[in-house]
Design an enzyme around this catalytic site. Structure first.
Site, short mmCIF file in Angstrom:
data_model
loop_
_atom_site.label_atom_id
_atom_site.label_comp_id
_atom_site.label_asym_id
_atom_site.label_seq_id
_atom_site.Cartn_x
_atom_site.Cartn_y
_atom_site.Cartn_z
N GLY A 12 7.84 0.68 3.20
CA GLY A 12 6.74 1.59 2.95
C GLY A 12 6.55 2.67 4.01
N GLY A 13 7.46 3.06 4.75
CA GLY A 13 7.57 4.18 5.80
C GLY A 13 7.29 5.42 5.13
N VAL A 65 10.35 -4.12 -1.97
CA VAL A 65 10.48 -5.40 -0.90
C VAL A 65 10.04 -6.58 -1.63
CG1 VAL A 65 10.77 -3.85 1.14
CG2 VAL A 65 8.41 -4.55 0.18
N TYR A 156 -5.64 -10.82 -0.63
CA TYR A 156 -5.31 -9.88 0.65
C TYR A 156 -5.43 -10.72 1.87
CZ TYR A 156 -4.77 -5.70 3.62
OH TYR A 156 -4.54 -4.66 4.39
P1 NAD Z 1 -0.45 3.12 1.77
O1 NAD Z 1 -0.85 2.57 0.61
O2 NAD Z 1 -0.80 4.37 2.44
O3 NAD Z 1 1.04 2.85 1.98
C1 NAD Z 1 1.70 1.61 1.58
C2 NAD Z 1 3.08 1.84 1.48
O4 NAD Z 1 3.81 0.65 1.04
C3 NAD Z 1 3.64 3.09 0.57
O5 NAD Z 1 4.61 3.61 0.90
C4 NAD Z 1 3.98 2.31 -0.69
O6 NAD Z 1 4.88 2.99 -1.62
C5 NAD Z 1 4.59 0.99 -0.08
N1 NAD Z 1 4.93 -0.11 -1.20
C6 NAD Z 1 3.76 -0.61 -1.80
N2 NAD Z 1 4.50 -1.66 -2.69
C7 NAD Z 1 5.59 -1.81 -2.20
C8 NAD Z 1 6.84 -2.41 -2.54
N3 NAD Z 1 6.66 -3.42 -3.50
N4 NAD Z 1 8.17 -2.37 -1.95
C9 NAD Z 1 8.14 -1.28 -1.06
N5 NAD Z 1 7.22 -0.33 -0.61
C10 NAD Z 1 6.12 -0.72 -1.19
O7 NAD Z 1 -1.17 1.80 2.94
P2 NAD Z 1 -1.43 1.88 4.49
O8 NAD Z 1 -2.90 2.19 4.89
O9 NAD Z 1 -0.50 2.70 4.91
O10 NAD Z 1 -0.96 0.44 4.93
C11 NAD Z 1 0.23 0.16 5.54
C12 NAD Z 1 0.04 -1.61 5.88
O11 NAD Z 1 -1.11 -1.55 6.89
C13 NAD Z 1 -0.18 -2.30 4.86
O12 NAD Z 1 0.34 -3.63 4.89
C14 NAD Z 1 -1.74 -2.70 4.63
O13 NAD Z 1 -2.02 -3.85 4.43
C15 NAD Z 1 -1.97 -2.76 6.46
N6 NAD Z 1 -3.27 -2.32 6.64
C16 NAD Z 1 -4.06 -1.16 6.42
C17 NAD Z 1 -5.23 -0.93 6.92
C18 NAD Z 1 -5.92 0.27 6.53
O14 NAD Z 1 -7.16 0.38 6.89
N7 NAD Z 1 -5.26 1.43 5.94
C19 NAD Z 1 -5.84 -1.97 7.37
C20 NAD Z 1 -5.14 -3.05 7.77
C21 NAD Z 1 -4.05 -3.23 7.48
#
Ligand code: NAD
Length: 249
Positions: A12-13, A65, A156
């Protein structure tokens, strides 16, 4: 910090936190490989990085993934192409918020598969080569929600708490072989995932953040970069909360 030309695999980069992590490693001269589902956004991300860091080595592989066979095939290709993977960052994640009473089986399964099963998939596919190299870093992006729970997020929270137990167990399995496994637990970070929150909900969340503001993706990227670097060699099985003080152990 000694990560120049290391090979970094980030799921998800191509968006949000994952993109900031990719950028942090590229800035230091690492080779970055992104696994993601959105091919168009992946290609756009690679093009943008190549413009920002003209001599960088970055690639995107389309891969869901949550699918074991797809991850196995992608990792096999990457290992053939690059010879090794030094750092794995399991970052891909989704939400499907709903009170448990109303939560559909599909909402439970999807979140557990993308957030937690992906860790099993990616770690299992890459750990053998790390064991052979007698070095490696695995960093799993959990969440403060996995530590403190949240109404409407049983799926979640379970997936993110599951990542922590998974990481501690794997850390014990591979510790003697120079491989560390840690979690970073972000608090509330400004990305697409949090952009859709209602303003009133955001204000309520801010009340629980001692620092009083949401973090940026780059705050998480710096923590990941630190854990990936050689200076963090003696840290394993830990959860580093990067959350403005939301959760204090
Ligand atoms: P985002 O939605 O901006 O990005 C998520 C990424 O994961 C995207 O590139 C998406 O295409 C990819 N993705 C989703 N399903 C996928 C799959 N099946 N296979 C491959 N790629 C996939 O989210 P974010 O806010 O950047 O979150 C990134 C991580 O950080 C996540 O695991 C999220 O749970 C965690 N997180 C985020 C927050 C926040 O406040 N934003 C807080 C705590 C944890």
């Amino acid at each position: 910090m000694g990560l120049e030309s290391s090979v970094i695999l980030i799921t998800g980069g191509n968006a949000g936190i994952g993109r900031a992590i990719a950028s942090r490693f590229l800035r230091s001269g690492s080779v970055v490989i992104i696994l993601g589902i959105n091919t168009e956004s992946g290609q756009e991300t690679v093009a943008a990085f190549k413009e920002e860091y003209p001599s960088c080595s970055v690639a995107f592989y389309t891969c869901d993934v949550s699918q074991t066979a797809a991850v196995d095939a992608a990792v096999e290709t990457i290992l053939r192409e690059y010879g090794r993977i030094d750092v794995v960052v399991n970052n891909a994640g989704i939400v499907a918020d709903q009170l448990l009473m109303k939560m559909q089986e599909d909402e439970w399964d999807r979140v557990l598969q993308v957030n937690l099963k992906s860790c099993y998939n990616v770690c299992r596919a890459t750990v053998r080569s790390m064991l052979r190299n007698r070095q490696g870093r695995i960093i799993n992006i959990s969440s403060v929600i996995g530590l403190m729970g949240n109404s409407g997020q049983t799926n979640y929270a379970a997936s993110k708490a599951g990542m922590i137990g998974f990481s501690k167990s794997l850390a014990k399995e591979v510790a003697t072989r120079g491989i560390t496994v840690n979690c970073v637990a972000p608090g509330f970070i400004e990305t697409q995932m949090t952009a859709s929150l209602a303003e009133s909900h955001k204000q309520a969340i801010l009340q629980d953040i001692p620092m009083g503001y949401m973090g940026g993706p780059e705050d998480i990227a710096e923590a990941v970069y630190f854990l990936a670097s050689p200076v963090a060699r003696y840290i394993t099985g830990q959860v580093l909360a990067v959350d403005g003080g939301m959760v204090m152990h």
